[in-house]
Design a protein around this motif. Structure first.
Motif, PDB file in Angstrom:
ATOM      1  N   SER A   1      -4.058   2.951   4.931  1.00  0.00           N
ATOM      2  CA  SER A   1      -2.999   2.162   4.344  1.00  0.00           C
ATOM      3  C   SER A   1      -2.858   3.176   2.950  1.00  0.00           C
ATOM      4  N   LYS A   2      -3.864   3.504   2.117  1.00  0.00           N
ATOM      5  CA  LYS A   2      -3.762   4.355   1.071  1.00  0.00           C
ATOM      6  C   LYS A   2      -3.072   5.793   1.260  1.00  0.00           C
ATOM      7  N   ARG A   3      -3.484   6.370   2.549  1.00  0.00           N
ATOM      8  CA  ARG A   3      -2.657   7.616   2.805  1.00  0.00           C
ATOM      9  C   ARG A   3      -1.226   7.556   3.098  1.00  0.00           C
ATOM     10  N   LEU A   4      -0.822   6.277   3.764  1.00  0.00           N
ATOM     11  CA  LEU A   4       0.449   5.770   3.877  1.00  0.00           C
ATOM     12  C   LEU A   4       1.259   5.731   2.471  1.00  0.00           C
ATOM     13  N   LYS A   5       0.801   5.034   1.649  1.00  0.00           N
ATOM     14  CA  LYS A   5       1.153   5.180   0.315  1.00  0.00           C
ATOM     15  C   LYS A   5       1.429   6.615  -0.193  1.00  0.00           C
ATOM     16  N   VAL A   6       0.539   7.347  -0.312  1.00  0.00           N
ATOM     17  CA  VAL A   6       0.697   8.587  -0.685  1.00  0.00           C
ATOM     18  C   VAL A   6       1.647   9.252  -0.125  1.00  0.00           C
ATOM     19  N   ALA A   7       1.871   9.518   1.379  1.00  0.00           N
ATOM     20  CA  ALA A   7       2.732  10.065   1.954  1.00  0.00           C
ATOM     21  C   ALA A   7       4.138   9.707   1.772  1.00  0.00           C
ATOM     22  N   LEU A   8       4.405   8.338   1.721  1.00  0.00           N
ATOM     23  CA  LEU A   8       5.561   7.647   1.426  1.00  0.00           C
ATOM     24  C   LEU A   8       6.167   8.111  -0.085  1.00  0.00           C
ATOM     25  N   ASP A   9       5.342   7.885  -1.097  1.00  0.00           N
ATOM     26  CA  ASP A   9       5.380   8.204  -2.430  1.00  0.00           C
ATOM     27  C   ASP A   9       5.967   9.711  -2.318  1.00  0.00           C
ATOM     28  N   ARG A  10       5.451  10.644  -1.922  1.00  0.00           N
ATOM     29  CA  ARG A  10       5.857  12.042  -1.747  1.00  0.00           C
ATOM     30  C   ARG A  10       7.170  12.345  -1.145  1.00  0.00           C
ATOM     31  N   LEU A  11       7.583  11.393   0.071  1.00  0.00           N
ATOM     32  CA  LEU A  11       8.907  11.469   0.536  1.00  0.00           C
ATOM     33  C   LEU A  11      10.032  10.878  -0.319  1.00  0.00           C
ATOM     34  N   GLY A  12       9.509   9.883  -1.460  1.00  0.00           N
ATOM     35  CA  GLY A  12      10.443   9.539  -2.137  1.00  0.00           C
ATOM     36  C   GLY A  12      10.762   8.003  -1.623  1.00  0.00           C
ATOM     37  N   THR A  13       9.916   7.672  -0.395  1.00  0.00           N
ATOM     38  CA  THR A  13      10.168   6.131   0.156  1.00  0.00           C
ATOM     39  C   THR A  13       9.311   5.172  -0.688  1.00  0.00           C
ATOM     40  N   GLU A  14       9.822   3.899  -1.043  1.00  0.00           N
ATOM     41  CA  GLU A  14       9.258   2.878  -1.335  1.00  0.00           C
ATOM     42  C   GLU A  14       7.881   2.457  -0.523  1.00  0.00           C
ATOM     43  N   CYS A  15       6.957   2.347  -1.239  1.00  0.00           N
ATOM     44  CA  CYS A  15       5.736   1.531  -0.347  1.00  0.00           C
ATOM     45  C   CYS A  15       4.916   0.825  -1.440  1.00  0.00           C
ATOM     46  N   GLU A  16       5.039  -0.568  -1.109  1.00  0.00           N
ATOM     47  CA  GLU A  16       4.149  -1.254  -1.939  1.00  0.00           C
ATOM     48  C   GLU A  16       2.721  -1.649  -1.103  1.00  0.00           C
ATOM     49  N   LEU A  17       1.813  -1.130  -1.860  1.00  0.00           N
ATOM     50  CA  LEU A  17       0.515  -1.420  -1.175  1.00  0.00           C
ATOM     51  C   LEU A  17      -0.292  -2.355  -1.916  1.00  0.00           C
ATOM     52  N   HIS A  18      -0.835  -3.343  -1.326  1.00  0.00           N
ATOM     53  CA  HIS A  18      -1.273  -4.826  -1.517  1.00  0.00           C
ATOM     54  C   HIS A  18      -2.872  -4.581  -1.139  1.00  0.00           C
ATOM     55  N   VAL A  19      -3.814  -4.576  -1.924  1.00  0.00           N
ATOM     56  CA  VAL A  19      -4.952  -4.326  -1.501  1.00  0.00           C
ATOM     57  C   VAL A  19      -5.676  -5.688  -2.212  1.00  0.00           C
ATOM     58  N   SER A  20      -6.455  -6.299  -1.084  1.00  0.00           N
ATOM     59  CA  SER A  20      -7.361  -7.648  -1.407  1.00  0.00           C
ATOM     60  C   SER A  20      -8.833  -7.385  -1.417  1.00  0.00           C
ATOM     61  N   PRO A  21      -9.313  -7.512  -2.873  1.00  0.00           N
ATOM     62  CA  PRO A  21     -10.524  -7.248  -2.819  1.00  0.00           C
ATOM     63  C   PRO A  21     -11.520  -8.012  -2.158  1.00  0.00           C
ATOM     64  N   GLY A  22     -12.544  -7.405  -1.522  1.00  0.00           N
ATOM     65  CA  GLY A  22     -13.537  -8.065  -0.781  1.00  0.00           C
ATOM     66  C   GLY A  22     -13.093  -8.598   0.574  1.00  0.00           C
ATOM     67  N   GLU A  23     -11.830  -8.378   1.058  1.00  0.00           N
ATOM     68  CA  GLU A  23     -11.528  -8.749   2.204  1.00  0.00           C
ATOM     69  C   GLU A  23     -11.599  -7.937   3.599  1.00  0.00           C
ATOM     70  N   ILE A  24     -11.585  -8.661   4.793  1.00  0.00           N
ATOM     71  CA  ILE A  24     -12.216  -7.743   5.856  1.00  0.00           C
ATOM     72  C   ILE A  24     -10.791  -7.539   6.754  1.00  0.00           C
ATOM     73  N   HIS A  25     -11.066  -6.985   7.850  1.00  0.00           N
ATOM     74  CA  HIS A  25      -9.996  -6.783   8.809  1.00  0.00           C
ATOM     75  C   HIS A  25      -9.448  -8.127   9.193  1.00  0.00           C
ATOM     76  N   GLY A  26      -8.201  -8.358   9.271  1.00  0.00           N
ATOM     77  CA  GLY A  26      -7.580  -9.730   9.887  1.00  0.00           C
ATOM     78  C   GLY A  26      -7.905 -10.717   8.928  1.00  0.00           C
ATOM     79  N   TYR A  27      -7.917 -10.642   7.509  1.00  0.00           N
ATOM     80  CA  TYR A  27      -8.240 -11.655   6.609  1.00  0.00           C
ATOM     81  C   TYR A  27      -6.857 -12.466   6.560  1.00  0.00           C
TER      82      TYR A  27
END
Length: 267
Positions: free
Chosen positions: A202-228
């Motif tokens: 997800s972090k790489r996706l944000k960087v790649a889309l920012d580089r292309l000038g495409t909006e990417c809102e990255l929402h990171v949830s502290p302490g949460e696991i896959h499927g949270y």
């Protein structure tokens, strides 16, 4: 009132299990926010590797575009949403809609000019080529490593790295990182927990889309696991859904002063 914005939801499950029925909570969470929701199944498991799951998802998307108006939907306002394996598939569909690719099913999506207004990719497994790196991670549990390896092999077969090189759409993140599309990508909403082994995707996706000038809102949830986010009684899950709905509301609103045909042309 009037044509409703449309969302097609693609479930997760490591490319080999679960279904649209197991993920009704995800679909209902979006439908209750005022969207016409199409919740799909696709072939999966070791007997149905790539390209079959993605072919099914692409057929479903074209069907939604052609038929959503029958159910009160607006074909000029379509979004994709999926998590984990489904996050991979919806990202690949967005790539197919923006890059002129050689795969016949991808080319059909590109030529259809689907009016994709937004993509929600929740803790997506977006680069299967990094499976070996996950397996070498010193702090990742053996159980988690086996799940990731099983998911990758379920989609592309035993030799994951060779398959990814032969079939680039299995790792859509790498295509996004590789260069400019033929037409603009839709805005993305990516969400993931800090304890999720796929956080890096997800972090790489944000960087790649920012580089292309495409909006990417990255929402990171502290302490949460896959499927949270399926644990909708938890505060972090609720916060994720609030943020995702706000993202959809911003990008799926009708364009005032334009009719349906104008909206499709603008998108």
């Amino acid at each position: 009132r009037g044509p409703m914005p449309v969302v097609m939801y693609v479930h997760g499950g490591g490319f080999r299990m679960l279904s649209k029925e197991t993920h009704r909570v995800m679909a209902i969470a979006i439908a209750r926010a005022g969207y016409l929701l199409f919740n799909i199944n696709y072939r999966m498991g070791t007997h149905h590797p790539y390209p079959e799951p993605l072919e099914d998802a692409s057929r479903a998307l074209l069907w939604v575009q052609d038929n959503c108006a029958r159910y009160g939907g607006d074909p000029g306002r379509i979004a994709l949403a999926g998590e984990s394996a489904g996050g991979n598939l919806v990202t690949a569909l967005a790539v197919a809609s923006s890059w002129r690719r050689p795969e016949p099913f991808a080319r059909r999506v590109f030529d259809a000019h689907v009016a994709l207004r937004a993509v929600i990719a929740t803790y997506g497994f977006l680069d299967l080529g990094h499976t070996d790196e996950y397996l070498k991670h010193p702090r990742m549990s053996r159980w988690t490593k086996l799940l990731l390896l099983d998911a990758a092999r379920s989609y592309v077969g035993y030799d994951v790295l060779s398959a990814v090189q032969a079939f680039p759409l299995t790792s859509p993140l790498c295509i996004i990182e590789g260069g400019a599309p033929d037409r603009p990508l839709p805005p993305f909403f990516a969400s993931v927990g800090t304890r999720d082994p796929l956080l890096r995707c997800s972090k790489r996706l944000k960087v790649a889309l920012d580089r292309l000038g495409t909006e990417c809102e990255l929402h990171v949830s502290p302490g949460e696991i896959h499927g949270y986010d399926a644990l909708v009684w938890r505060p972090e899950a609720r916060a994720k859904w609030v943020a995702a709905h706000a993202f959809l509301d911003r990008h799926m609103a009708p364009v005032h002063g334009e009719d349906e045909e104008d909206v499709r042309a603008a998108v």
